[in-house]
Design an enzyme around this catalytic site. Structure first.
Site, PDB file in Angstrom:
ATOM      1  N   ARG A 209       1.161   6.390  -1.867  1.00  0.00           N
ATOM      2  CA  ARG A 209       0.401   7.137  -0.872  1.00  0.00           C
ATOM      3  C   ARG A 209       1.329   8.056  -0.085  1.00  0.00           C
ATOM      4  O   ARG A 209       2.385   7.634   0.393  1.00  0.00           O
ATOM      5  CB  ARG A 209      -0.348   6.197   0.077  1.00  0.00           C
TER       6      ARG A 209
ATOM      7  N   ARG B  39       3.952   0.663   6.472  1.00  0.00           N
ATOM      8  CA  ARG B  39       3.317   1.878   5.949  1.00  0.00           C
ATOM      9  C   ARG B  39       4.321   2.593   5.035  1.00  0.00           C
ATOM     10  O   ARG B  39       5.142   3.369   5.488  1.00  0.00           O
ATOM     11  CB  ARG B  39       2.871   2.782   7.097  1.00  0.00           C
TER      12      ARG B  39
ATOM     13  N   GLU C 171      -3.905  -5.150   9.666  1.00  0.00           N
ATOM     14  CA  GLU C 171      -4.726  -5.161   8.455  1.00  0.00           C
ATOM     15  C   GLU C 171      -3.901  -5.546   7.239  1.00  0.00           C
ATOM     16  O   GLU C 171      -2.796  -5.049   7.025  1.00  0.00           O
ATOM     17  CB  GLU C 171      -5.333  -3.775   8.224  1.00  0.00           C
TER      18      GLU C 171
ATOM     19  N   SER D  98      -8.831  -4.721   2.929  1.00  0.00           N
ATOM     20  CA  SER D  98     -10.135  -4.116   3.212  1.00  0.00           C
ATOM     21  C   SER D  98     -11.041  -4.404   2.031  1.00  0.00           C
ATOM     22  O   SER D  98     -10.635  -4.189   0.878  1.00  0.00           O
ATOM     23  CB  SER D  98     -10.027  -2.601   3.407  1.00  0.00           C
TER      24      SER D  98
ATOM     25  N   ARG E  54       2.478  -6.387   2.732  1.00  0.00           N
ATOM     26  CA  ARG E  54       2.036  -6.875   4.046  1.00  0.00           C
ATOM     27  C   ARG E  54       1.968  -8.402   4.077  1.00  0.00           C
ATOM     28  O   ARG E  54       2.164  -9.014   5.134  1.00  0.00           O
ATOM     29  CB  ARG E  54       0.718  -6.230   4.430  1.00  0.00           C
TER      30      ARG E  54
END
Length: 428
Positions: free
Chosen positions: A262, A277, A349, A352, A391
């Site tokens: 990403r 991130r 988070e 999702s 994560r």
């Protein structure tokens, strides 16, 4: 992708759903574009129908030896043929304009999605407390990893730039163990089929899951018509593109452990320290393909599968229902799982889980044939993280840290680490 027929049938409901997303009404504009498309199609069809009729008339005139009439009709056919390409081009352009406009509009939220402008409007759905004593404060993962000399951001920056990391030794092994543990759990206990998909995909695949065209700047291009996947959702969901399945084949449940890439174009200045991130990270993805009446039930099931990872790791977490202003472009409804990270003294988070209805299926032309019925319907698609491996590593490091700087290995990971119970730096 939205169904223009459904918009025409109930434009007010469509506009109300867009308003919940913070968007202005669009039904009138879309219907006008559809009218233009229909008009262009009708003109092209009328041209072809007239040419077909004239062909018959020409045959009759020639049979009657009326050469003057035949010549007159043939001249009209020639004129219509000359007009044909322009009419066909107008038809194609009108359809393209409508499709591009529809493709740029986010999915409609389900009625039970809470309304809100951003993450502050999210609503807690449930929470889970770890069985072990929860740390309320501690060092952050990068402080732990760098002190062990097993996490190297400086070396990664020399090789690739910012937002990359080099993991070494037992920390690298734990990251690998987490991915293997999750895959074994989802395949052996949750019934997902393991897939090893390509990580390079074409434009059409990215369009199918709605990464393109809207989020082009968040992706990494890899030559002409190729993209590095931002998530295995892309290849896994596209396994059913341009297909018609039998109802008894459903549900399909796929899982994959892949690297993800990403650009994080919209995250400048956010989470610049550590692994939260990254441009490149590993993630276990869950994808389900279902009949429409089963998708809500499948959404809850997928959420429970992702939660099971954190329960077995004995981590504290909460589940949030995302509000209309915070959920993803393709989602009808999204649950976020947020794990407790004591180094930041907050929840972050880690997964999702989204139900997309037929939004992606329309973009992919993925359909099924209901048993005992004529015709076909669009499938429903769901996707979720089961979970983000990096994560999860962060959460384990921060929640299992010890005062001496070591990290205890959770019991469920020990078989994947040769029985190792504790990670220590090279000096120890």
């Amino acid at each position: 992708m939205h169904d223009i027929r459904a918009i025409r049938e109930n434009p007010d409901a469509f506009d109300r759903d867009l308003e919940r997303r913070g968007l202005a009404p669009l039904s009138a504009e879309l219907i006008a574009l559809d009218d233009a498309r229909k008009g262009a199609t009708a003109a092209a069809q009328a041209n072809q129908e007239r040419r077909n009729a004239l062909a018959k008339e020409i045959g009759g005139a020639k049979k009657a030896k009326d050469e003057a009439r035949a010549a007159e009709l043939m001249a009209e056919v020639a004129r219509l043929k000359e007009e044909g390409p322009a009419l066909e081009a107008a038809q194609n352009e009108a359809g393209k304009v409508l499709d591009e406009r529809l493709a740029a509009i986010p999915n409609r939220p389900k009625p039970d999605v809470p309304e809100g402008a951003d993450e502050h409007g999210n609503v807690e759905y449930r929470r889970h407390e770890a069985g072990r004593e929860r740390l309320t404060a501690g060092r952050q993962h990068f402080e732990i990893g760098e002190a062990m000399r097993l996490m190297d951001f400086e070396a990664a920056a020399k090789i690739s730039g910012s937002r990359f990391v080099v993991l070494k030794g037992q920390l690298a092994r734990m990251e690998r163990a987490l991915g293997q543990f999750m895959m074994d759990l989802h395949t052996s206990e949750h019934g997902y089929t393991e897939v090893a998909p390509p990580v390079l995909v074409r434009d059409e695949a990215m369009f199918g899951t709605a990464q393109l065209p809207k989020f082009r700047d968040d992706q990494f291009a890899a030559g002409d018509d190729f993209w590095l996947i931002p998530t295995a959702e892309v290849p896994l969901t596209n396994l059913v593109r341009e297909s018609i399945l039998a109802e008894d084949e459903l549900p399909l449940r796929f899982t994959a452990l892949t690297p993800c890439f990403r650009a994080e174009a919209g995250a400048a200045g956010r989470d610049t320290r550590g692994m939260l991130r990254q441009h490149q990270f590993n993630k276990v993805e869950l994808v389900s393909i279902t009949a429409p009446e089963k998708s809500a039930e499948e959404h809850e099931r997928m959420l429970a599968c992702a939660e099971a990872v954190l329960k077995k790791l004995d981590l504290t977490y909460r589940v949030m229902t995302l509000c209309t202003g915070d959920m993803g472009f393709a989602s009808q409804k999204t649950y976020d799982i947020e794990v407790w990270v004591p180094g930041q003294e907050t929840y972050r988070e880690i997964s999702s889980c989204s139900v997309c209805g037929d939004f992606q299926a329309r973009r992919m032309n993925a359909r099924y044939r209901p048993s005992g019925q004529k015709g076909v319907q669009f499938l429903h698609t769901l996707n979720g993280s089961g979970v983000a491996v990096g994560r999860a590593l962060i959460a384990v490091m921060e929640n299992y840290q010890n005062p001496d700087g070591s990290v205890t290995v959770p019991s469920c990971l020990q078989p994947y680490m040769g029985g190792l119970t504790r990670i220590e730096g090279p000096a120890n």
